[in-house]
Design a protein around this motif. Structure first.
Motif, PDB file in Angstrom:
ATOM      1  N   GLU A 227       0.836  -1.203   0.000  1.00  0.00           N
ATOM      2  CA  GLU A 227       0.000   0.000   0.000  1.00  0.00           C
ATOM      3  C   GLU A 227       0.867   1.248   0.000  1.00  0.00           C
ATOM      4  O   GLU A 227       1.917   1.273   0.634  1.00  0.00           O
ATOM      5  N   GLN A 228       0.422   2.258  -0.680  1.00  0.00           N
ATOM      6  CA  GLN A 228       0.996   3.597  -0.599  1.00  0.00           C
ATOM      7  C   GLN A 228       2.510   3.591  -0.477  1.00  0.00           C
ATOM      8  O   GLN A 228       3.070   3.973   0.539  1.00  0.00           O
ATOM      9  N   VAL A 229       3.188   3.142  -1.516  1.00  0.00           N
ATOM     10  CA  VAL A 229       4.653   3.215  -1.534  1.00  0.00           C
ATOM     11  C   VAL A 229       5.021   4.549  -2.155  1.00  0.00           C
ATOM     12  O   VAL A 229       4.643   4.839  -3.290  1.00  0.00           O
ATOM     13  N   ASP A 230       5.713   5.377  -1.387  1.00  0.00           N
ATOM     14  CA  ASP A 230       6.116   6.703  -1.845  1.00  0.00           C
ATOM     15  C   ASP A 230       7.611   6.735  -2.091  1.00  0.00           C
ATOM     16  O   ASP A 230       8.405   6.505  -1.170  1.00  0.00           O
ATOM     17  N   PHE A 231       7.985   7.017  -3.336  1.00  0.00           N
ATOM     18  CA  PHE A 231       9.384   7.185  -3.708  1.00  0.00           C
ATOM     19  C   PHE A 231       9.690   8.676  -3.608  1.00  0.00           C
ATOM     20  O   PHE A 231       9.393   9.438  -4.514  1.00  0.00           O
ATOM     21  N   LYS A 232      10.260   9.084  -2.487  1.00  0.00           N
ATOM     22  CA  LYS A 232      10.484  10.509  -2.213  1.00  0.00           C
ATOM     23  C   LYS A 232      11.753  11.043  -2.880  1.00  0.00           C
ATOM     24  O   LYS A 232      11.753  12.127  -3.433  1.00  0.00           O
ATOM     25  N   LEU A 233      12.838  10.277  -2.799  1.00  0.00           N
ATOM     26  CA  LEU A 233      14.130  10.687  -3.353  1.00  0.00           C
ATOM     27  C   LEU A 233      14.779   9.517  -4.065  1.00  0.00           C
ATOM     28  O   LEU A 233      14.630   8.375  -3.629  1.00  0.00           O
ATOM     29  N   PRO A 234      15.535   9.775  -5.139  1.00  0.00           N
ATOM     30  CA  PRO A 234      16.233   8.679  -5.807  1.00  0.00           C
ATOM     31  C   PRO A 234      17.388   8.166  -4.945  1.00  0.00           C
ATOM     32  O   PRO A 234      17.970   8.907  -4.161  1.00  0.00           O
ATOM     33  N   ILE A 235      17.675   6.889  -5.099  1.00  0.00           N
ATOM     34  CA  ILE A 235      18.809   6.275  -4.404  1.00  0.00           C
ATOM     35  C   ILE A 235      19.862   6.002  -5.470  1.00  0.00           C
ATOM     36  O   ILE A 235      19.587   5.330  -6.465  1.00  0.00           O
ATOM     37  N   LYS A 236      21.063   6.527  -5.254  1.00  0.00           N
ATOM     38  CA  LYS A 236      22.092   6.491  -6.285  1.00  0.00           C
ATOM     39  C   LYS A 236      23.011   5.279  -6.172  1.00  0.00           C
ATOM     40  O   LYS A 236      23.228   4.744  -5.080  1.00  0.00           O
ATOM     41  N   GLN A 237      23.561   4.899  -7.326  1.00  0.00           N
ATOM     42  CA  GLN A 237      24.569   3.841  -7.355  1.00  0.00           C
ATOM     43  C   GLN A 237      25.684   4.195  -6.374  1.00  0.00           C
ATOM     44  O   GLN A 237      26.107   5.341  -6.284  1.00  0.00           O
ATOM     45  N   GLY A 238      26.131   3.201  -5.609  1.00  0.00           N
ATOM     46  CA  GLY A 238      27.204   3.405  -4.640  1.00  0.00           C
ATOM     47  C   GLY A 238      26.720   3.735  -3.245  1.00  0.00           C
ATOM     48  O   GLY A 238      27.508   3.690  -2.294  1.00  0.00           O
ATOM     49  N   GLN A 239      25.448   4.074  -3.098  1.00  0.00           N
ATOM     50  CA  GLN A 239      24.935   4.382  -1.771  1.00  0.00           C
ATOM     51  C   GLN A 239      24.597   3.090  -1.026  1.00  0.00           C
ATOM     52  O   GLN A 239      24.239   2.073  -1.634  1.00  0.00           O
ATOM     53  N   LEU A 240      24.724   3.158   0.289  1.00  0.00           N
ATOM     54  CA  LEU A 240      24.288   2.083   1.166  1.00  0.00           C
ATOM     55  C   LEU A 240      22.796   2.304   1.413  1.00  0.00           C
ATOM     56  O   LEU A 240      22.362   3.446   1.579  1.00  0.00           O
ATOM     57  N   VAL A 241      22.022   1.229   1.421  1.00  0.00           N
ATOM     58  CA  VAL A 241      20.584   1.337   1.683  1.00  0.00           C
ATOM     59  C   VAL A 241      20.258   0.500   2.902  1.00  0.00           C
ATOM     60  O   VAL A 241      20.525  -0.702   2.932  1.00  0.00           O
ATOM     61  N   GLU A 242      19.706   1.144   3.921  1.00  0.00           N
ATOM     62  CA  GLU A 242      19.211   0.419   5.089  1.00  0.00           C
ATOM     63  C   GLU A 242      17.702   0.303   4.930  1.00  0.00           C
ATOM     64  O   GLU A 242      17.005   1.305   4.759  1.00  0.00           O
ATOM     65  N   THR A 243      17.216  -0.923   4.951  1.00  0.00           N
ATOM     66  CA  THR A 243      15.788  -1.193   4.871  1.00  0.00           C
ATOM     67  C   THR A 243      15.321  -1.540   6.276  1.00  0.00           C
ATOM     68  O   THR A 243      15.842  -2.469   6.891  1.00  0.00           O
ATOM     69  N   ILE A 244      14.367  -0.772   6.783  1.00  0.00           N
ATOM     70  CA  ILE A 244      13.854  -0.972   8.137  1.00  0.00           C
ATOM     71  C   ILE A 244      12.371  -1.301   8.035  1.00  0.00           C
ATOM     72  O   ILE A 244      11.591  -0.518   7.483  1.00  0.00           O
ATOM     73  N   ALA A 245      12.002  -2.463   8.549  1.00  0.00           N
ATOM     74  CA  ALA A 245      10.603  -2.913   8.520  1.00  0.00           C
ATOM     75  C   ALA A 245      10.122  -3.097   9.950  1.00  0.00           C
ATOM     76  O   ALA A 245      10.812  -3.716  10.761  1.00  0.00           O
ATOM     77  N   ARG A 246       8.932  -2.560  10.242  1.00  0.00           N
ATOM     78  CA  ARG A 246       8.355  -2.671  11.592  1.00  0.00           C
ATOM     79  C   ARG A 246       6.899  -3.101  11.502  1.00  0.00           C
ATOM     80  O   ARG A 246       6.118  -2.501  10.764  1.00  0.00           O
ATOM     81  N   VAL A 247       6.550  -4.121  12.289  1.00  0.00           N
ATOM     82  CA  VAL A 247       5.147  -4.514  12.412  1.00  0.00           C
ATOM     83  C   VAL A 247       4.468  -3.430  13.236  1.00  0.00           C
ATOM     84  O   VAL A 247       4.856  -3.176  14.378  1.00  0.00           O
ATOM     85  N   VAL A 248       3.471  -2.751  12.641  1.00  0.00           N
ATOM     86  CA  VAL A 248       2.835  -1.623  13.318  1.00  0.00           C
ATOM     87  C   VAL A 248       1.380  -1.873  13.686  1.00  0.00           C
ATOM     88  O   VAL A 248       0.833  -1.172  14.533  1.00  0.00           O
ATOM     89  N   GLU A 249       0.743  -2.856  13.034  1.00  0.00           N
ATOM     90  CA  GLU A 249      -0.640  -3.220  13.357  1.00  0.00           C
ATOM     91  C   GLU A 249      -0.809  -4.711  13.140  1.00  0.00           C
ATOM     92  O   GLU A 249      -0.196  -5.277  12.242  1.00  0.00           O
ATOM     93  N   VAL A 250      -1.657  -5.305  13.972  1.00  0.00           N
ATOM     94  CA  VAL A 250      -1.924  -6.739  13.839  1.00  0.00           C
ATOM     95  C   VAL A 250      -3.428  -6.960  13.868  1.00  0.00           C
ATOM     96  O   VAL A 250      -4.122  -6.430  14.737  1.00  0.00           O
TER      97      VAL A 250
END
Length: 135
Positions: free
Chosen positions: A61-84
């Protein structure tokens, strides 16, 4: 004697990736499909850790691409369970890009994934309520 390992919160998963040329489009930025795959994988891990069950993706749902991620950058993906829900978990996922030389970090992409817990026969299975929730 080895001290006990400090466990990460079971509602959260973190992954690190580096953006290599095979992850990028003709502009040298991360393919949207690759970003979505990384986000879905992190959501899967967070929901699996929380429920301790097999899980599948029901919806993004509602995936917002706010800024481009450039080649060579490190990407930290953080996932949190927020509702059950009864058998579902809503997982908020963020992609944070980091410049390895300067250390500058920016939130680039955010989205929400709905994951469903399954029993051993592949049918939706009940999930425990989030600690501290009113459910």
């Amino acid at each position: 004697m080895t001290p006990p390992i400090d466990h990460a919160p079971t509602t959260e998963a973190r992954m690190l990736e580096i953006v290599f040329p095979d992850h990028t489009n003709h502009l040298g930025t991360l393919f949207g499909g690759t970003a979505l795959a990384w986000m879905d994988k992190a959501a899967f891990i967070a929901a699996s850790r929380y429920s301790r069950r097999t899980v599948v993706t029901a919806r993004s749902e509602q995936v917002d691409f706010k800024l481009p991620i450039k080649q060579g950058q490190l990407v930290e993906t953080i996932a949190r369970v927020v509702e059950v829900g009864r058998t579902s978990m809503q997982v908020e996922v963020e992609l944070i890009a980091e410049d390895l030389l300067s250390g500058d970090r920016e939130l680039c992409t955010r989205g929400r994934f709905v994951m469903i817990a399954l029993d051993s026969r592949g049918r939706p299975a009940q999930v425990q309520a989030l600690p501290g929730s009113a459910s």
